[in-house]
Design a protein around this motif. Structure first.
Motif, PDB file in Angstrom:
ATOM      1  N   VAL A 227       0.848  -1.194   0.000  1.00 48.50           N
ATOM      2  CA  VAL A 227       0.000   0.000   0.000  1.00 48.50           C
ATOM      3  C   VAL A 227       0.881   1.240   0.000  1.00 48.50           C
ATOM      4  O   VAL A 227       2.094   1.181   0.256  1.00 48.50           O
ATOM      5  CB  VAL A 227      -0.942   0.027   1.228  1.00 48.50           C
ATOM      6  CG1 VAL A 227      -1.924  -1.123   1.171  1.00 48.50           C
ATOM      7  CG2 VAL A 227      -0.143  -0.003   2.521  1.00 48.50           C
ATOM      8  N   GLU A 231      -0.710  10.270   0.197  1.00 47.12           N
ATOM      9  CA  GLU A 231      -1.580  10.460  -0.963  1.00 47.12           C
ATOM     10  C   GLU A 231      -0.800  10.473  -2.264  1.00 47.12           C
ATOM     11  O   GLU A 231      -1.279  10.017  -3.301  1.00 47.12           O
ATOM     12  CB  GLU A 231      -2.361  11.764  -0.798  1.00 47.12           C
ATOM     13  CG  GLU A 231      -3.480  11.936  -1.801  1.00 47.12           C
ATOM     14  CD  GLU A 231      -4.382  13.104  -1.463  1.00 47.12           C
ATOM     15  OE1 GLU A 231      -5.350  13.329  -2.202  1.00 47.12           O
ATOM     16  OE2 GLU A 231      -4.113  13.787  -0.457  1.00 47.12           O
ATOM     17  N   CYS A 233       1.882   8.773  -2.735  1.00 52.59           N
ATOM     18  CA  CYS A 233       2.505   7.447  -2.831  1.00 52.59           C
ATOM     19  C   CYS A 233       4.027   7.573  -3.013  1.00 52.59           C
ATOM     20  O   CYS A 233       4.635   6.863  -3.816  1.00 52.59           O
ATOM     21  CB  CYS A 233       1.898   6.640  -3.973  1.00 52.59           C
ATOM     22  SG  CYS A 233       2.085   4.839  -3.770  1.00 52.59           S
ATOM     23  N   THR A 476     -13.151  10.403  -0.903  1.00 50.70           N
ATOM     24  CA  THR A 476     -12.010   9.939  -1.700  1.00 50.70           C
ATOM     25  C   THR A 476     -10.680  10.457  -1.178  1.00 50.70           C
ATOM     26  O   THR A 476      -9.638  10.155  -1.750  1.00 50.70           O
ATOM     27  CB  THR A 476     -12.181  10.388  -3.166  1.00 50.70           C
ATOM     28  OG1 THR A 476     -12.280  11.820  -3.212  1.00 50.70           O
ATOM     29  CG2 THR A 476     -13.433   9.765  -3.774  1.00 50.70           C
ATOM     30  N   PHE A 478      -7.374  10.759   1.000  1.00 51.26           N
ATOM     31  CA  PHE A 478      -6.505   9.805   1.682  1.00 51.26           C
ATOM     32  C   PHE A 478      -5.993  10.443   2.977  1.00 51.26           C
ATOM     33  O   PHE A 478      -5.319  11.463   2.945  1.00 51.26           O
ATOM     34  CB  PHE A 478      -5.321   9.420   0.796  1.00 51.26           C
ATOM     35  CG  PHE A 478      -4.385   8.428   1.436  1.00 51.26           C
ATOM     36  CD1 PHE A 478      -4.603   7.075   1.300  1.00 51.26           C
ATOM     37  CD2 PHE A 478      -3.291   8.858   2.186  1.00 51.26           C
ATOM     38  CE1 PHE A 478      -3.741   6.149   1.883  1.00 51.26           C
ATOM     39  CE2 PHE A 478      -2.432   7.950   2.776  1.00 51.26           C
ATOM     40  CZ  PHE A 478      -2.659   6.593   2.621  1.00 51.26           C
ATOM     41  N   SER A 487     -11.472   1.935   5.232  1.00 56.02           N
ATOM     42  CA  SER A 487     -10.328   2.188   4.355  1.00 56.02           C
ATOM     43  C   SER A 487      -9.766   0.923   3.724  1.00 56.02           C
ATOM     44  O   SER A 487      -8.694   0.969   3.130  1.00 56.02           O
ATOM     45  CB  SER A 487      -9.210   2.886   5.147  1.00 56.02           C
ATOM     46  OG  SER A 487      -8.730   2.032   6.185  1.00 56.02           O
ATOM     47  N   PRO A 490      -9.994   0.927  -1.400  1.00 50.85           N
ATOM     48  CA  PRO A 490      -9.828   2.344  -1.737  1.00 50.85           C
ATOM     49  C   PRO A 490     -10.982   2.858  -2.587  1.00 50.85           C
ATOM     50  O   PRO A 490     -11.450   2.182  -3.511  1.00 50.85           O
ATOM     51  CB  PRO A 490      -8.494   2.383  -2.494  1.00 50.85           C
ATOM     52  CG  PRO A 490      -8.291   0.984  -2.987  1.00 50.85           C
ATOM     53  CD  PRO A 490      -8.932   0.088  -1.988  1.00 50.85           C
ATOM     54  N   LYS A 492     -12.260   5.447  -5.283  1.00 48.90           N
ATOM     55  CA  LYS A 492     -11.675   6.261  -6.348  1.00 48.90           C
ATOM     56  C   LYS A 492     -12.636   7.303  -6.904  1.00 48.90           C
ATOM     57  O   LYS A 492     -12.231   8.211  -7.609  1.00 48.90           O
ATOM     58  CB  LYS A 492     -11.184   5.353  -7.477  1.00 48.90           C
ATOM     59  CG  LYS A 492     -10.071   4.409  -7.045  1.00 48.90           C
ATOM     60  CD  LYS A 492      -9.547   3.579  -8.203  1.00 48.90           C
ATOM     61  CE  LYS A 492      -8.410   2.670  -7.749  1.00 48.90           C
ATOM     62  NZ  LYS A 492      -7.880   1.843  -8.866  1.00 48.90           N
ATOM     63  N   TYR A 497     -19.271   2.869  -4.799  1.00 51.47           N
ATOM     64  CA  TYR A 497     -18.387   2.139  -3.899  1.00 51.47           C
ATOM     65  C   TYR A 497     -18.376   0.674  -4.317  1.00 51.47           C
ATOM     66  O   TYR A 497     -19.327   0.163  -4.927  1.00 51.47           O
ATOM     67  CB  TYR A 497     -18.839   2.280  -2.446  1.00 51.47           C
ATOM     68  CG  TYR A 497     -20.245   1.798  -2.173  1.00 51.47           C
ATOM     69  CD1 TYR A 497     -20.490   0.499  -1.715  1.00 51.47           C
ATOM     70  CD2 TYR A 497     -21.333   2.640  -2.370  1.00 51.47           C
ATOM     71  CE1 TYR A 497     -21.771   0.055  -1.472  1.00 51.47           C
ATOM     72  CE2 TYR A 497     -22.621   2.201  -2.122  1.00 51.47           C
ATOM     73  CZ  TYR A 497     -22.839   0.919  -1.682  1.00 51.47           C
ATOM     74  OH  TYR A 497     -24.114   0.472  -1.444  1.00 51.47           O
TER      75      TYR A 497
END
Length: 571
Positions: A227, A231, A233, A476, A478, A487, A490, A492, A497
């Motif tokens: 993961v 946000e 990444c 949406t 993070f 959570s 995820p 998007k 959902y």
């Protein structure tokens, strides 16, 4: 407590060594969470989630991970040895009643379910899959070693990765279920040992086996995936999420009263958080205004499965949460007279027909949305001994044919692989869609029958996956402090959902020979041997002797008198 103090001492020592070693860049953290939701049926739903994050890479070439702190070493070695990118395993006892309880936070089918994404560098996926199932069977003390190629499929559209990476090559995906797997204490004990604090402290002290298995529904799972930690990444980590869901019955455990407490559910109360946890919280759903004591000023709102819910939050890291008695025993009362929000997606399945030659599988999917149509992905895995007639496949909605926009069918091979059927179906609003297919039962070899063949053979659940339209805007954003229960998957987009629904497993009777006949033959043969050959052998081996006939009683009395008198005896 001695074991816990020893473990904490090792943790402090490891933290000191990490601070002194500049090369030790890997850091991990642990969170625990309990969500309690009263149900309109009077039952109560408790969901435990334990999350361990570790910013290391098991799959990086040339890197050997040897230092484990919070992440269990047994699972880390499994990920490294078999090049596992994602692993999801669940053990479930009972069936989740969607129309009575609503949607669960993390769904799972009855029995055991295992699906794994392997790294794209693996050359022999089937070999790794076979070894992995045997290793996991030993770790969780389960019958996963019965997973082989006859009950394993490679979905082409279902079960996409839930973590990092958008893998599309389904050659590295394996999925299998054991619908008859029985879940008991021997599966719960190794699951609890994977936690950093075990069952010695924190929320895990409530996991008492005699209470958990005295319930309507019980499911425990382990999810491992890579993961993002932010946000953008910029940093990645491995996430181990252990979940346990349980539904306590109103009449079995609640004595018919809509009044629950932690002690009534688990026979224990909370006294402390896990010392190794950075976050330890209890969420109680108060959307329907139940009576809750002790009260807490902390409130939280979250959009879960398309519904906005309000929760009272108890932070176990605060001393004032436990009060003067240093014990937290939540008491919950509610009337439950309001109407439950009807699930927008629901599915069920059954077998029709008569006799032991042919039959028909019916899968019914309900779209309860009043005005929105949406597509669903149906995946069905059928054992090879039910020979499907795929030309009889029909899909109807509102008494009209509903042609799927995508169909993937892989026929079975006898004793080698099962059938795999995947379809993308558009569900009209407020409709019932029925999928039917006919099949013929195969005749097994006598060594392939189970010890109780007249009980029947189980067929795993169908899987329905969909992006369901949401009544409220989904979140949406993070954030690290969002609850764990909201959570896992995820989000998007705000308008929908993701939902995965499992149907009931099927129980199908097959043509079964009379297994009592060998017993009857053995008994008859033994009787013939004992009576016929025994008598003949007795006649051949017996010796005969001629016995002189004995005198009549009158002559014997006369000879007795004659012997006394000295007179010669009669002959």
């Amino acid at each position: 407590h001695t074991h816990l103090n020893y473990k904490l001492g090792l943790t402090l020592q490891n933290r000191t060594s990490e601070a002194l070693t500049p090369a030790a860049a890997a850091r991990d953290e642990f969170q625990e969470e309990l969500v309690i939701r009263p149900l309109h049926s009077g039952d109560i739903y408790a969901s435990f989630q334990f999350r361990t994050l570790w910013d290391t890479d098991f799959l990086q070439e040339g890197q050997k991970v040897s230092h484990y702190r919070l992440f269990p070493k047994s699972l880390g070695q499994v990920l490294s040895k078999f090049s596992v990118r994602e692993l999801h395993i669940s053990f479930t006892q009972g069936f989740w009643r969607t129309m009575q309880w609503g949607q669960p936070f993390i769904p799972s089918p009855p029995g055991a379910e295992l699906w794994v994404w392997f790294h794209d560098t693996v050359s022999d996926v089937d070999g790794n899959w076979k070894e992995l199932t045997n290793v996991l069977s030993g770790i969780f003390c389960a019958s996963l070693n019965f997973i082989d190629l006859t009950n394993t499929v490679q979905p082409s559209a279902s079960f996409k990765p839930l973590g990092l990476g958008n893998a599309t090559d389904h050659r590295f995906l394996r999925y299998a279920t054991l619908p008859r797997e029985i879940v008991c204490t021997e599966n719960l004990t190794p699951w609890k040992k994977l936690l950093p604090c075990g069952s010695k402290a924190g929320l895990a002290v409530l996991l008492k086996s005699e209470k958990l298995f005295h319930s309507s529904f019980h499911s425990q799972a382990v999810h491992i995936r890579p993961v993002c930690q932010d946000e953008q990444c910029t940093s990645k980590a491995w996430e181990l999420r252990q979940t346990l869901n349980v539904v306590f019955d109103l009449y079995t455990a609640g004595q018919g009263k809509k009044e629950w407490s932690l002690f009534k559910m688990f026979s224990r109360t909370l006294t402390e958080a896990c010392p190794l946890a950075t976050s330890s919280k209890v969420y109680v759903d108060i959307t329907d205004n139940p009576e809750l004591s002790p009260a807490t000023p902390l409130l939280s709102q979250a959009v879960v499965l398309g519904d906005r819910r309000t929760y009272s939050v108890y932070d176990l890291s605060r001393a004032e949460t436990f009060g003067q008695l240093r014990s937290l025993n939540l008491l919950l009362r509610w009337k439950g007279d309001g109407e439950m929000l009807r699930p927008l997606l629901h599915a069920e399945r059954y077998v029709a027909g008569f006799g032991l030659q042919t039959g028909e599988i019916h899968t019914v999917i309900y779209n309860n949305h009043p005005y929105r149509a949406f597509p669903v992905l149906l995946m069905d895995s059928v054992p090879w001994y039910l020979q499907l007639y795929i030309h009889t496949l029909t899909v109807t909605s509102k008494s009209r044919d509903n042609k799927p926009s995508y169909i993937h069918y892989q026929p079975a091979k006898d004793r080698h692989r099962p059938h795999l059927l995947e379809m993308l179906i558009q569900l009209p609003p407020h409709s019932m869609t029925e999928v039917t297919v006919q099949f013929e039962r195969a005749l097994l070899k006598w060594t392939e029958y189970t010890p109780d063949p007249n009980h029947g053979f189980y067929v795993g659940s169908s899987v329905v996956s969909a992006l369901v339209p949401s009544m409220v805007a989904m979140n949406t954003n993070f954030t690290q402090d969002q609850p764990l229960f909201s959570s896992f998957v995820p989000v998007k987009e705000e308008s929908s959902y993701f939902v995965r629904v499992y149907t009931e497993p099927l129980l199908v009777n097959l043509p079964t020979p009379d297994f009592s006949m060998p017993y009857n033959v053995i008994c008859l043969t033994c009787t013939v041997v004992a009576v016929g050959y025994g008598s003949f052998y007795n006649l051949l081996t017996r010796t005969f002797q001629v016995d002189e006939p004995s005198l009549p009683l009158a002559k014997r009395l006369a000879n007795l008198i004659r012997r006394i008198r000295g007179v010669p005896l009669l002959t």
